[in-house]
Write a protein that holds these residues in place. Structure first.
Motif, mmCIF file in Angstrom:
data_model
loop_
_atom_site.group_PDB
_atom_site.id
_atom_site.type_symbol
_atom_site.label_atom_id
_atom_site.label_comp_id
_atom_site.label_asym_id
_atom_site.label_seq_id
_atom_site.Cartn_x
_atom_site.Cartn_y
_atom_site.Cartn_z
ATOM 1 N N UNK A 142 0.820 -1.202 0.000
ATOM 2 C CA UNK A 142 0.000 0.000 0.000
ATOM 3 C C UNK A 142 0.857 1.257 0.000
ATOM 4 N N UNK A 143 0.417 2.268 -0.719
ATOM 5 C CA UNK A 143 1.056 3.581 -0.676
ATOM 6 C C UNK A 143 0.675 4.271 0.627
ATOM 7 N N UNK A 144 1.285 5.412 0.894
ATOM 8 C CA UNK A 144 0.952 6.162 2.119
ATOM 9 C C UNK A 144 -0.522 6.532 2.156
ATOM 10 N N UNK A 145 -1.041 6.962 1.029
ATOM 11 C CA UNK A 145 -2.455 7.366 0.981
ATOM 12 C C UNK A 145 -3.370 6.166 1.238
ATOM 13 N N UNK A 146 -3.091 5.032 0.611
ATOM 14 C CA UNK A 146 -3.907 3.823 0.820
ATOM 15 C C UNK A 146 -3.731 3.281 2.242
ATOM 16 N N UNK A 147 -2.515 3.379 2.780
ATOM 17 C CA UNK A 147 -2.270 2.924 4.148
ATOM 18 C C UNK A 147 -3.064 3.769 5.143
ATOM 19 N N UNK A 148 -3.139 5.068 4.887
ATOM 20 C CA UNK A 148 -3.925 5.953 5.764
ATOM 21 C C UNK A 148 -5.396 5.554 5.726
ATOM 22 N N UNK A 149 -5.910 5.281 4.533
ATOM 23 C CA UNK A 149 -7.306 4.823 4.406
ATOM 24 C C UNK A 149 -7.509 3.504 5.139
ATOM 25 N N UNK A 150 -6.564 2.586 4.991
ATOM 26 C CA UNK A 150 -6.637 1.272 5.638
ATOM 27 C C UNK A 150 -6.715 1.430 7.161
ATOM 28 N N UNK A 151 -5.958 2.406 7.691
ATOM 29 C CA UNK A 151 -5.914 2.628 9.141
ATOM 30 C C UNK A 151 -7.058 3.502 9.643
ATOM 31 N N UNK A 152 -7.825 4.076 8.727
ATOM 32 C CA UNK A 152 -8.928 4.943 9.129
ATOM 33 C C UNK A 152 -8.459 6.315 9.573
ATOM 34 N N UNK A 153 -7.330 6.759 9.065
ATOM 35 C CA UNK A 153 -6.779 8.059 9.431
ATOM 36 C C UNK A 153 -6.786 8.990 8.228
ATOM 37 N N UNK A 154 -6.802 10.276 8.502
ATOM 38 C CA UNK A 154 -6.624 11.250 7.432
ATOM 39 C C UNK A 154 -5.189 11.126 6.917
ATOM 40 N N UNK A 155 -5.019 11.361 5.637
ATOM 41 C CA UNK A 155 -3.694 11.233 5.020
ATOM 42 C C UNK A 155 -2.676 12.132 5.720
ATOM 43 N N UNK A 156 -3.047 13.365 6.002
ATOM 44 C CA UNK A 156 -2.126 14.308 6.646
ATOM 45 C C UNK A 156 -1.749 13.841 8.053
ATOM 46 N N UNK A 157 -2.702 13.292 8.786
ATOM 47 C CA UNK A 157 -2.420 12.756 10.124
ATOM 48 C C UNK A 157 -1.431 11.608 10.030
ATOM 49 N N UNK A 158 -1.654 10.725 9.064
ATOM 50 C CA UNK A 158 -0.761 9.582 8.856
ATOM 51 C C UNK A 158 0.652 10.067 8.544
ATOM 52 N N UNK A 159 0.774 11.054 7.659
ATOM 53 C CA UNK A 159 2.083 11.601 7.295
ATOM 54 C C UNK A 159 2.747 12.263 8.503
ATOM 55 N N UNK A 160 1.968 12.958 9.310
ATOM 56 C CA UNK A 160 2.529 13.586 10.508
ATOM 57 C C UNK A 160 3.062 12.543 11.481
ATOM 58 N N UNK A 161 2.333 11.445 11.665
ATOM 59 C CA UNK A 161 2.795 10.375 12.549
ATOM 60 C C UNK A 161 4.083 9.761 12.029
ATOM 61 N N UNK A 162 4.173 9.591 10.712
ATOM 62 C CA UNK A 162 5.407 9.059 10.121
ATOM 63 C C UNK A 162 6.578 10.008 10.365
ATOM 64 N N UNK A 163 6.353 11.304 10.205
ATOM 65 C CA UNK A 163 7.437 12.267 10.381
ATOM 66 C C UNK A 163 7.895 12.352 11.840
ATOM 67 N N UNK A 164 6.993 12.054 12.767
ATOM 68 C CA UNK A 164 7.347 12.034 14.192
ATOM 69 C C UNK A 164 8.034 10.737 14.603
ATOM 70 N N UNK A 165 8.041 9.755 13.705
ATOM 71 C CA UNK A 165 8.676 8.477 14.004
ATOM 72 C C UNK A 165 7.801 7.535 14.805
ATOM 73 N N UNK A 166 6.500 7.791 14.855
ATOM 74 C CA UNK A 166 5.600 6.929 15.626
ATOM 75 C C UNK A 166 4.619 6.191 14.714
ATOM 76 N N UNK A 167 4.894 6.180 13.430
ATOM 77 C CA UNK A 167 4.026 5.495 12.474
ATOM 78 C C UNK A 167 4.394 4.030 12.334
#
Length: 80
Positions: free
Chosen positions: A15-40
Motif C-alpha cells: 500500500x502507498x501512504x495514501x492507501x495505508x492511511x485509508x486502511x488505518x482509518x486516518x486522514x492522510x495528513x495525520x498519517x504523514x505527521x505520525x510518520x514524520x514524528x517516528x511513531x508510524x
C-alpha cells in the motif's frame, strides 16, 4: 543482487501512504505527521514512495488500542 525478505509473512498487496492511511482509518495528513514524528507503522521504500504491508499496519494499529475501562497509571495522569 537483491536481498531476500527478512520476514516471509509480508505478502500480498503493498500500500502507498495514501492507501495505508485509508486502511488505518486516518486522514492522510495525520498519517504523514505520525510518520514524520517516528511513531508510524513500519514502512519500506519503493523507489521514491513509501510502501506498507497490511500485516505491519495491523500490528501498529494493535499497539495504539487502549482499553477505555482501564485506569491509567498515576505517571500517565501527570504526563497528560
Amino acid at each position: 543482487m537483491t536481498a531476500p525478505l527478512a520476514n516471509v509473512e509480508r505478502r500480498g498487496p503493498v500500500l502507498t501512504s495514501r492507501r495505508a492511511a485509508e486502511y488505518c482509518g486516518l486522514a492522510y495528513k495525520t498519517f504523514r505527521n505520525l510518520l514524520s514524528l517516528g511513531v508510524g507503522p513500519k514502512g519500506f521504500k519503493q523507489g521514491r514512495l513509501n510502501a506498507f504491508y497490511p500485516v505491519d499496519l495491523d500490528a501498529w494499529l494493535a499497539t495504539r488500542l487502549t482499553d477505555p475501562d482501564e485506569k491509567p497509571a498515576p505517571a500517565e495522569l501527570l504526563a497528560g
